[in-house]
Design a protein around this motif. Structure first.
Motif, PDB file in Angstrom:
ATOM      1  N   SER A 119       0.839  -1.206   0.000  1.00 18.04           N
ATOM      2  CA  SER A 119       0.000   0.000   0.000  1.00 18.04           C
ATOM      3  C   SER A 119       0.866   1.245   0.000  1.00 18.04           C
ATOM      4  O   SER A 119       1.988   1.239   0.515  1.00 18.04           O
ATOM      5  N   ALA A 166       2.243   4.252   1.428  1.00 23.28           N
ATOM      6  CA  ALA A 166       2.423   4.788   2.778  1.00 23.28           C
ATOM      7  C   ALA A 166       2.857   6.239   2.731  1.00 23.28           C
ATOM      8  O   ALA A 166       3.014   6.881   3.766  1.00 23.28           O
ATOM      9  N   VAL A 177       4.675  11.376   4.505  1.00 16.54           N
ATOM     10  CA  VAL A 177       4.157  10.118   5.032  1.00 16.54           C
ATOM     11  C   VAL A 177       2.661  10.256   5.293  1.00 16.54           C
ATOM     12  O   VAL A 177       2.226  11.165   5.999  1.00 16.54           O
ATOM     13  N   HIS A 178       1.889   9.341   4.695  1.00 16.87           N
ATOM     14  CA  HIS A 178       0.432   9.344   4.866  1.00 16.87           C
ATOM     15  C   HIS A 178       0.042   8.928   6.292  1.00 16.87           C
ATOM     16  O   HIS A 178       0.732   8.151   6.938  1.00 16.87           O
ATOM     17  N   GLN A 216       3.014   5.646  12.234  1.00 15.05           N
ATOM     18  CA  GLN A 216       3.206   4.688  11.135  1.00 15.05           C
ATOM     19  C   GLN A 216       4.515   3.914  11.348  1.00 15.05           C
ATOM     20  O   GLN A 216       5.486   4.090  10.599  1.00 15.05           O
ATOM     21  N   LYS A 262       5.541   0.783  10.827  1.00 13.83           N
ATOM     22  CA  LYS A 262       6.055  -0.026   9.708  1.00 13.83           C
ATOM     23  C   LYS A 262       6.648   0.851   8.618  1.00 13.83           C
ATOM     24  O   LYS A 262       7.722   0.572   8.093  1.00 13.83           O
ATOM     25  N   ALA A 263       5.942   1.903   8.260  1.00 14.96           N
ATOM     26  CA  ALA A 263       6.428   2.808   7.212  1.00 14.96           C
ATOM     27  C   ALA A 263       7.714   3.492   7.652  1.00 14.96           C
ATOM     28  O   ALA A 263       8.648   3.639   6.860  1.00 14.96           O
TER      29      ALA A 263
END
Length: 194
Positions: free
Chosen positions: A138, A140, A154-155, A165, A167-168
């Motif tokens: 996805s 990110a 960064v979303h 976030q 993981k991102a």
């Protein structure tokens, strides 16, 4: 210091209109003195075993030291761009990232600053495409990169990207240190190779 006071008065005017909005993450209300809950981190970093491993002795960790804050006030408005330009010209990698819901260090201001920097790769950086930053299949964030300079919005994150976030943020750091920021992560590569 004059610049600091002018900037602070403008920002305080914005916050007066915004109410008790969390200026680190516009989606949230500000709760507590730092608008984030750092209690887990503070508990962990203040464990004797962790302090011993870090070699800090009996010094207690605090999330935001008033002493350090006061000492750094004179540095807030210093223009450090000349030093950054020298790093870019020497090929030293620079990653500027911002969560899309951060107001205090907002992505738009950071993007404008990065795009306006006068360095030998500026035109190519400005002309480079924005590409999705993919994590676990996805988007990110949105990434723009040329040569040693990268900018990542960064979303679904505020000021504390690693908290919002994780993981991102981890994937961002892994790829940046490996010079593969604009490439898919290991999990995406495995899926693509199947």
């Amino acid at each position: 210091m004059a610049s600091y006071f002018v900037c602070n008065s403008i920002f305080n005017g914005i916050m007066k209109l915004a109410g008790d909005t969390n200026f680190y993450d516009l989606r949230k209300k500000c709760e507590g003195s730092l608008c984030y809950d750092f209690s887990n981190m503070e508990t962990f970093l203040n464990k004797k075993s962790v302090r011993d491993a870090l070699g800090v002795g009996n010094i207690d960790f605090v999330s935001c030291s008033p002493t350090v804050y006061q000492a750094m006030l004179v540095d807030w408005m210093r223009n450090i761009e000349a030093g950054i330009l020298n790093l870019l010209e020497d090929g030293i990698k620079l990653l500027v990232y911002a969560g899309e819901y951060d107001l205090i260090c907002n992505w738009l201001g950071n993007s404008r600053w990065v795009h306006a920097m006068q360095w030998s790769g500026q035109k190519d950086f400005v002309a480079s495409p924005e590409v999705p930053f993919i994590v676990d299949g996805s988007a990110a964030g949105v990434l723009k990169t040329h040569g040693p300079l990268s900018f990542l919005k960064v979303h679904d994150a505020g000021h504390m990207v690693p908290m919002d976030q994780p993981k991102a943020a981890l994937e961002m750091l892994k790829r940046w240190t490996k010079s593969t920021l604009s490439e898919a992560g290991d999990s995406e590569k495995l899926v693509a190779e199947m």
